[in-house]
Design an enzyme around this catalytic site. Sequence first.
Site, short mmCIF file in Angstrom:
data_model
loop_
_atom_site.label_atom_id
_atom_site.label_comp_id
_atom_site.label_asym_id
_atom_site.label_seq_id
_atom_site.Cartn_x
_atom_site.Cartn_y
_atom_site.Cartn_z
N ASN A 149 80.35 44.64 92.34
CA ASN A 149 78.99 44.18 92.06
C ASN A 149 78.31 44.11 93.43
OD1 ASN A 149 77.70 41.11 90.50
ND2 ASN A 149 76.70 43.05 90.83
N CYS A 182 73.55 34.15 90.43
CA CYS A 182 74.47 35.30 90.49
C CYS A 182 75.74 34.84 91.16
CB CYS A 182 73.84 36.46 91.26
SG CYS A 182 74.96 37.87 91.49
N ASN A 200 78.86 36.46 91.77
CA ASN A 200 79.42 37.34 92.78
C ASN A 200 78.56 37.32 94.03
OD1 ASN A 200 81.71 38.34 91.38
ND2 ASN A 200 80.43 39.72 90.21
N HIS A 213 73.65 33.71 79.05
CA HIS A 213 74.69 34.67 78.68
C HIS A 213 74.97 34.62 77.18
CE1 HIS A 213 76.19 35.94 82.66
NE2 HIS A 213 75.71 34.77 83.04
N GLU A 264 74.19 43.41 82.39
CA GLU A 264 73.34 42.42 83.04
C GLU A 264 71.87 42.76 82.83
OE1 GLU A 264 74.31 40.68 86.79
OE2 GLU A 264 76.19 41.81 86.92
N CYS A 320 80.64 40.62 87.09
CA CYS A 320 79.59 39.61 86.96
C CYS A 320 80.25 38.24 87.00
CB CYS A 320 78.81 39.80 85.66
SG CYS A 320 77.54 38.55 85.36
N GLY A 349 78.98 35.83 84.40
CA GLY A 349 79.46 36.35 83.11
C GLY A 349 80.92 35.99 82.88
#
Length: 279
Positions: free
Chosen positions: A16, A78, A80, A164, A213, A222, A225
């Site tokens: 990512n 986010c 990552n 999500h 995404e 993700c 996620g």
Amino acid sequence: MAGGELHFTKMHGLGNDFVVLDGINQRVDLSTAQIQHIADRHFGVGCDQLLLVEAYAGADAEFRYRIFNADGGEVEQCGNGARCFARFVYDQGLTRQTTIPVMTASGRIVLHIQTDGQVMVNMGVPVLAPAQIPFVAERQQTLYSVDVGGETLALAAVSMGNPHAVLQVTAVDSAPVASLGALLESHPAFPKRVNVGFMQVVARDRIRLRVFERGCGETLACGTGACAAVVAGRLQGLLDEQVSVSLPGGELRIQWQGAGQPVAMTGPAVTVFRGTLNL
């Protein structure tokens, strides 16, 4: 900024990938079109998200952490990217701390750089109340029925600072990630659009996951996620407290003790190269 030089760092967390900008030691004021250009893999640097480090005036965080998707839209969180953010501010000498509180659009999170180079992120307590995700539903449930593409699907809805939807599938390799992900991303039940996770439960301590995404399409990994999938699986009684999440780009370790507790995510953050953009 209409033009000029901009120093950047290219980083990734399990594939990512990110363009990271120091907004403390240089002026960063990008238009949506400029962000789209930087993110373009043919005409720009190429990335899933652009991450911006800014100063933070409050006493409860060291930095402000801002995230822009490849389509130029700013988003709340986010995971990552949070790990890459921690490595960036430490490696660039912006902090000497290995425990780094940062402020995001969805609230405060704490980043921990570990001795093995991995980064653990306290992602906060997951949000399950539909109105706060946001998700259109009469009441909070473990699974919701949603009509999409001519069929009714059972999905979990979780916010990890960003919304999500998590669907359990028999095999992620054959899951309709591109088609169904696009349909759900802009489904009217999700007023701010949604990230869509396709989860295959391998064992109580292991899942496989693919994520579509919002504003990006499917990515190699993700972090939020992965957190949302483990929360959804735990609430359904499918998973234990510690889970290895296998994504196309590699593995994350997720720990969640249960209701009212924060989610911990551990994984790598890698610097690829540094460069200068002419805008």
